[in-house]
Design an enzyme around this catalytic site. Structure first.
Site, PDB file in Angstrom:
ATOM      1  N   SER A 136       0.857  -1.189   0.000  1.00  0.00           N
ATOM      2  CA  SER A 136       0.000   0.000   0.000  1.00  0.00           C
ATOM      3  C   SER A 136       0.885   1.227   0.000  1.00  0.00           C
ATOM      4  CB  SER A 136      -0.882   0.000   1.261  1.00  0.00           C
ATOM      5  OG  SER A 136      -1.526   1.248   1.430  1.00  0.00           O
ATOM      6  N   TYR A 149      -1.853  -1.018  10.583  1.00  0.00           N
ATOM      7  CA  TYR A 149      -1.882  -1.432   9.181  1.00  0.00           C
ATOM      8  C   TYR A 149      -0.695  -0.853   8.416  1.00  0.00           C
ATOM      9  CZ  TYR A 149      -3.634  -2.078   4.399  1.00  0.00           C
ATOM     10  OH  TYR A 149      -3.756  -2.424   3.077  1.00  0.00           O
TER      11      TYR A 149
END
Length: 244
Positions: A136, A149
């Site tokens: 990401s 995360y």
């Protein structure tokens, strides 16, 4: 992107939904034999109907022993996509041990474990291979409530480089794709506030989030011989966000 993966066997984790599911469908359509791994049986059932001939494996990748049992004898794999992840959102001061541990087990530790299983077999067979880790853009820049995360994805950047360095002599390439928000079920959690989503989108030079197809195309490119000299790298699929 028209690529031919005929004669190759691919393994995709997090195959039940979103990016993983569309990656399975694209690889299947391109001629690959696909092992689809996810923890939700119903998703595998519906995916098998869409892609007849895939090999479904139902396992929670956060469980090391169960993963070893399910995948330890999976057989020859030429292409691996480590896509499985959880996005458990908490403010930094409220992050719990349970959320931290679960996130790292699924998002990072499973990448190590599954890649070890696959790479050891590639090396024993003396064949080249390609591994793609789905990361990401929050590996590089974070947002409120994404402490855990984004930490898993930051760690994945270095894991990808370490894997590329050590597996390169065996002709195994390792790369990542780093998307911005993709409007899958997981991505919608990040952008569920309409005002925040609008402002966030406007911070992207292309004024949009990524489509699932955009990410899948980058994965396929990195799996293919079209990227034969690319390893240890990450493709940003971020609509220009990190350039602004």
């Amino acid at each position: 992107m028209q690529l031919n993966f005929s004669g190759l066997r691919a393994l995709v984790t997090g195959a039940g939904k979103g990016i993983g599911r569309d990656t399975v469908k694209a690889l299947h359509a391109s001629g690959a034999k696909v092992v689809a791994v996810t923890r939700t049986s119903a998703d595998l059932v519906s995916l098998a109907k869409e892609c007849p001939g895939i090999e479904p494996v139902c396992v929670d990748l956060g469980d090391w022993e169960a993963t070893e049992k399910a995948l330890g004898g999976i057989g020859p794999v030429d292409l691996l996509v480590n896509n499985a992840a959880v996005a458990l959102m908490q403010p930094f001061l409220e992050v719990t041990k349970e959320v931290f541990d679960r996130s790292f087990k699924v998002n990072l530790r499973s990448v190590l474990q599954v890649s070890q299983i696959v790479a050891r077999d590639m090396i024993s067979r003396g064949v080249p291979g390609s591994i793609v880790n789905v990361s990401s853009m929050v590996a590089y820049v974070t947002y409120p409530n994404l402490t855990t995360y984004s930490s898993t994805k930051g760690a994945m950047t270095m894991l990808t480089k370490a894997m590329a360095m050590e597996l390169g002599p065996h002709k195994i390439r390792v790369n990542s794709v780093n998307p911005t928000v993709v409007l899958t079920d997981m991505g919608k959690k990040v952008s569920e506030n309409p005002d925040y989503a609008k402002k966030f989108k406007e911070r992207h030079p292309l004024r949009k989030f990524a489509e699932v197809e955009d990410v899948v195309n980058s994965i396929l490119f990195l799996l293919s011989d079209s990227s034969a000299s690319t390893s240890g790298s990450g493709i940003l699929v971020d609509a220009g966000y990190l350039a602004s």
